[in-house]
Design a protein around this motif. Sequence first.
Motif, PDB file in Angstrom:
ATOM      1  N   ALA A  31    -108.876  27.424 -67.920  1.00  0.00           N
ATOM      2  CA  ALA A  31    -108.183  28.348 -68.825  1.00  0.00           C
ATOM      3  C   ALA A  31    -107.929  29.684 -68.141  1.00  0.00           C
ATOM      4  O   ALA A  31    -106.870  30.297 -68.332  1.00  0.00           O
ATOM      5  CB  ALA A  31    -109.016  28.559 -70.097  1.00  0.00           C
ATOM      6  N   GLU A  32    -108.875  30.119 -67.322  1.00  0.00           N
ATOM      7  CA  GLU A  32    -108.700  31.387 -66.614  1.00  0.00           C
ATOM      8  C   GLU A  32    -107.543  31.296 -65.615  1.00  0.00           C
ATOM      9  O   GLU A  32    -106.710  32.213 -65.518  1.00  0.00           O
ATOM     10  CB  GLU A  32    -109.985  31.761 -65.874  1.00  0.00           C
ATOM     11  N   GLY A  33    -107.477  30.190 -64.876  1.00  0.00           N
ATOM     12  CA  GLY A  33    -106.382  30.003 -63.926  1.00  0.00           C
ATOM     13  C   GLY A  33    -105.040  29.936 -64.624  1.00  0.00           C
ATOM     14  O   GLY A  33    -104.045  30.522 -64.159  1.00  0.00           O
ATOM     15  N   GLU A  34    -104.998  29.244 -65.757  1.00  0.00           N
ATOM     16  CA  GLU A  34    -103.754  29.134 -66.505  1.00  0.00           C
ATOM     17  C   GLU A  34    -103.360  30.498 -67.083  1.00  0.00           C
ATOM     18  O   GLU A  34    -102.174  30.854 -67.112  1.00  0.00           O
ATOM     19  CB  GLU A  34    -103.909  28.112 -67.637  1.00  0.00           C
ATOM     20  N   ALA A  35    -104.343  31.271 -67.531  1.00  0.00           N
ATOM     21  CA  ALA A  35    -104.061  32.601 -68.064  1.00  0.00           C
ATOM     22  C   ALA A  35    -103.445  33.498 -66.990  1.00  0.00           C
ATOM     23  O   ALA A  35    -102.521  34.268 -67.262  1.00  0.00           O
ATOM     24  CB  ALA A  35    -105.338  33.234 -68.616  1.00  0.00           C
ATOM     25  N   LYS A  36    -103.947  33.385 -65.777  1.00  0.00           N
ATOM     26  CA  LYS A  36    -103.391  34.181 -64.681  1.00  0.00           C
ATOM     27  C   LYS A  36    -101.942  33.784 -64.404  1.00  0.00           C
ATOM     28  O   LYS A  36    -101.072  34.644 -64.197  1.00  0.00           O
ATOM     29  CB  LYS A  36    -104.223  34.011 -63.414  1.00  0.00           C
ATOM     30  N   ARG A  37    -101.675  32.478 -64.419  1.00  0.00           N
ATOM     31  CA  ARG A  37    -100.302  32.015 -64.201  1.00  0.00           C
ATOM     32  C   ARG A  37     -99.369  32.535 -65.298  1.00  0.00           C
ATOM     33  O   ARG A  37     -98.243  32.962 -65.024  1.00  0.00           O
ATOM     34  CB  ARG A  37    -100.253  30.488 -64.139  1.00  0.00           C
ATOM     35  N   GLN A  38     -99.846  32.494 -66.547  1.00  0.00           N
ATOM     36  CA  GLN A  38     -99.021  32.976 -67.650  1.00  0.00           C
ATOM     37  C   GLN A  38     -98.771  34.473 -67.526  1.00  0.00           C
ATOM     38  O   GLN A  38     -97.667  34.955 -67.789  1.00  0.00           O
ATOM     39  CB  GLN A  38     -99.684  32.656 -68.998  1.00  0.00           C
ATOM     40  N   SER A  39     -99.798  35.222 -67.118  1.00  0.00           N
ATOM     41  CA  SER A  39     -99.639  36.669 -66.938  1.00  0.00           C
ATOM     42  C   SER A  39     -98.612  36.962 -65.857  1.00  0.00           C
ATOM     43  O   SER A  39     -97.758  37.851 -66.012  1.00  0.00           O
ATOM     44  CB  SER A  39    -100.985  37.302 -66.567  1.00  0.00           C
ATOM     45  N   ASP A  40     -98.676  36.212 -64.772  1.00  0.00           N
ATOM     46  CA  ASP A  40     -97.703  36.394 -63.690  1.00  0.00           C
ATOM     47  C   ASP A  40     -96.287  36.090 -64.170  1.00  0.00           C
ATOM     48  O   ASP A  40     -95.329  36.784 -63.798  1.00  0.00           O
ATOM     49  CB  ASP A  40     -98.053  35.492 -62.493  1.00  0.00           C
ATOM     50  N   GLU A  50    -102.521  33.740 -75.111  1.00  0.00           N
ATOM     51  CA  GLU A  50    -103.491  33.957 -76.183  1.00  0.00           C
ATOM     52  C   GLU A  50    -104.315  32.696 -76.432  1.00  0.00           C
ATOM     53  O   GLU A  50    -105.535  32.767 -76.646  1.00  0.00           O
ATOM     54  CB  GLU A  50    -102.745  34.360 -77.468  1.00  0.00           C
ATOM     55  N   ALA A  51    -103.656  31.528 -76.378  1.00  0.00           N
ATOM     56  CA  ALA A  51    -104.389  30.267 -76.558  1.00  0.00           C
ATOM     57  C   ALA A  51    -105.437  30.085 -75.470  1.00  0.00           C
ATOM     58  O   ALA A  51    -106.562  29.652 -75.729  1.00  0.00           O
ATOM     59  CB  ALA A  51    -103.409  29.089 -76.566  1.00  0.00           C
ATOM     60  N   ASN A  52    -105.066  30.436 -74.220  1.00  0.00           N
ATOM     61  CA  ASN A  52    -106.023  30.317 -73.124  1.00  0.00           C
ATOM     62  C   ASN A  52    -107.159  31.327 -73.247  1.00  0.00           C
ATOM     63  O   ASN A  52    -108.294  31.045 -72.863  1.00  0.00           O
ATOM     64  CB  ASN A  52    -105.302  30.487 -71.784  1.00  0.00           C
ATOM     65  N   ARG A  53    -106.843  32.501 -73.791  1.00  0.00           N
ATOM     66  CA  ARG A  53    -107.903  33.492 -74.021  1.00  0.00           C
ATOM     67  C   ARG A  53    -108.929  32.945 -75.012  1.00  0.00           C
ATOM     68  O   ARG A  53    -110.148  33.078 -74.808  1.00  0.00           O
ATOM     69  CB  ARG A  53    -107.306  34.790 -74.553  1.00  0.00           C
ATOM     70  N   LEU A  54    -108.441  32.305 -76.072  1.00  0.00           N
ATOM     71  CA  LEU A  54    -109.340  31.725 -77.062  1.00  0.00           C
ATOM     72  C   LEU A  54    -110.149  30.573 -76.462  1.00  0.00           C
ATOM     73  O   LEU A  54    -111.338  30.417 -76.763  1.00  0.00           O
ATOM     74  CB  LEU A  54    -108.540  31.234 -78.271  1.00  0.00           C
ATOM     75  N   LYS A  55    -109.499  29.766 -75.593  1.00  0.00           N
ATOM     76  CA  LYS A  55    -110.214  28.678 -74.928  1.00  0.00           C
ATOM     77  C   LYS A  55    -111.324  29.232 -74.042  1.00  0.00           C
ATOM     78  O   LYS A  55    -112.439  28.699 -73.997  1.00  0.00           O
ATOM     79  CB  LYS A  55    -109.252  27.847 -74.075  1.00  0.00           C
ATOM     80  N   LYS A  56    -111.013  30.300 -73.316  1.00  0.00           N
ATOM     81  CA  LYS A  56    -112.009  30.920 -72.448  1.00  0.00           C
ATOM     82  C   LYS A  56    -113.190  31.439 -73.255  1.00  0.00           C
ATOM     83  O   LYS A  56    -114.341  31.256 -72.865  1.00  0.00           O
ATOM     84  CB  LYS A  56    -111.370  32.074 -71.658  1.00  0.00           C
ATOM     85  N   GLU A  57    -112.891  32.090 -74.382  1.00  0.00           N
ATOM     86  CA  GLU A  57    -113.960  32.626 -75.213  1.00  0.00           C
ATOM     87  C   GLU A  57    -114.855  31.512 -75.753  1.00  0.00           C
ATOM     88  O   GLU A  57    -116.082  31.627 -75.756  1.00  0.00           O
ATOM     89  CB  GLU A  57    -113.369  33.434 -76.377  1.00  0.00           C
ATOM     90  N   ALA A  58    -114.217  30.424 -76.210  1.00  0.00           N
ATOM     91  CA  ALA A  58    -114.984  29.295 -76.744  1.00  0.00           C
ATOM     92  C   ALA A  58    -115.837  28.658 -75.652  1.00  0.00           C
ATOM     93  O   ALA A  58    -117.011  28.331 -75.867  1.00  0.00           O
ATOM     94  CB  ALA A  58    -114.044  28.260 -77.355  1.00  0.00           C
ATOM     95  N   ALA A  59    -115.240  28.489 -74.470  1.00  0.00           N
ATOM     96  CA  ALA A  59    -115.981  27.890 -73.356  1.00  0.00           C
ATOM     97  C   ALA A  59    -117.140  28.782 -72.936  1.00  0.00           C
ATOM     98  O   ALA A  59    -118.242  28.298 -72.658  1.00  0.00           O
ATOM     99  CB  ALA A  59    -115.046  27.632 -72.180  1.00  0.00           C
TER     100      ALA A  59
END
Length: 333
Positions: free
Chosen positions: A50-59, A153-162
């Motif tokens: 999720a963190e890697g995907e969040a970085k890609r989305q931010s980019d 935002e979905a990946n942020r929630l996944k990261k928090e849950a994980a």
Amino acid sequence: MAILSAPGLTGLAYAAPAPEPGKKSLEEVRKEIEDLYHKAAAATDAYNLAEGEAKRQSDQIVALANQIVAGQQRIADLKNRAGAAARAQYRTGGLPPGAQLALSNSPRQFLDGADRLRQGEKATMGVIAELNRTQDDLTRYAAEASAHWRTLEANRLKKEAAKKEIDSKIAAAKALEDKLEAEEKARLLKLEQEHAYKEQSKWLESGVLKEINGKATEAGKAAIRYATAQIGKPYIWGAEGPKGYDCSGLTSEAWKAAGTPIPRTSQEQLRLLKKVPIRDMRPGDLIIYFDDASHVAMYIGDGAMVHAPRPGRHVTIAGAGSMPIKAIVRPDA
């Protein structure tokens, strides 16, 4: 020579004292702790993904923002061009220079003016078409940016849950270990080593090592040098060095140092890297463990691997068959 025994073991079974009535045996505690750390490892992979995907989305959002700014500037320029043409018409009574020439009494001037008039109309239509295209692009960029924001935002929630799951599992495992006396902790470590020894012994007794004789590539040797240089550093979930590593953080950084970037998580390493049969395994290949691909190590030859085991442990060398192998993958296929 194949790696067989764990450090501090002679190959003889270790007999733990019988537990008090109603109290869990140390072996039961070991299994419970192992299960908690296994679940934490699976959640760590989900977090890293999720963190890697969040970085890609931010980019992607940053890139789209730059495109939107450029598009807005382009629209401003096009509007200025259209405004200049309108002002020119106003100054000449509503007739552009081409139209004035077309109405001239001179045939040559008429022909020249008609041609210029057609060119001017074509240019104006081109400006309008480009303006429409740019506006359409901006609408599309905005829609894409919104989609990326939703995914972010979905990946942020996944990261928090994980992270919550990781923290809870590690805390529960640590609480179990903290209840043990110093002597029991030492026996627990012995039991872990004995379990790994038994699994490695069964793996070697299958004769699998007789078939494994692959040679490391230069890149594989470089990856092994990096990984083994980290021996003794602590397991830290989500870490990619240099002070500590989780299991896939160690393997991904080792291969990055060897000049071959690979996916960050063990599941993605399994999904995207080339799979090879165990008999074709060579030093530098990655060993994916457990059905859920929640752990990864690097094969270094002679039946051994290097890995970051779990929280509370350090990067170390162990038997390649000391855990259930799911697959072998090759970064430099």
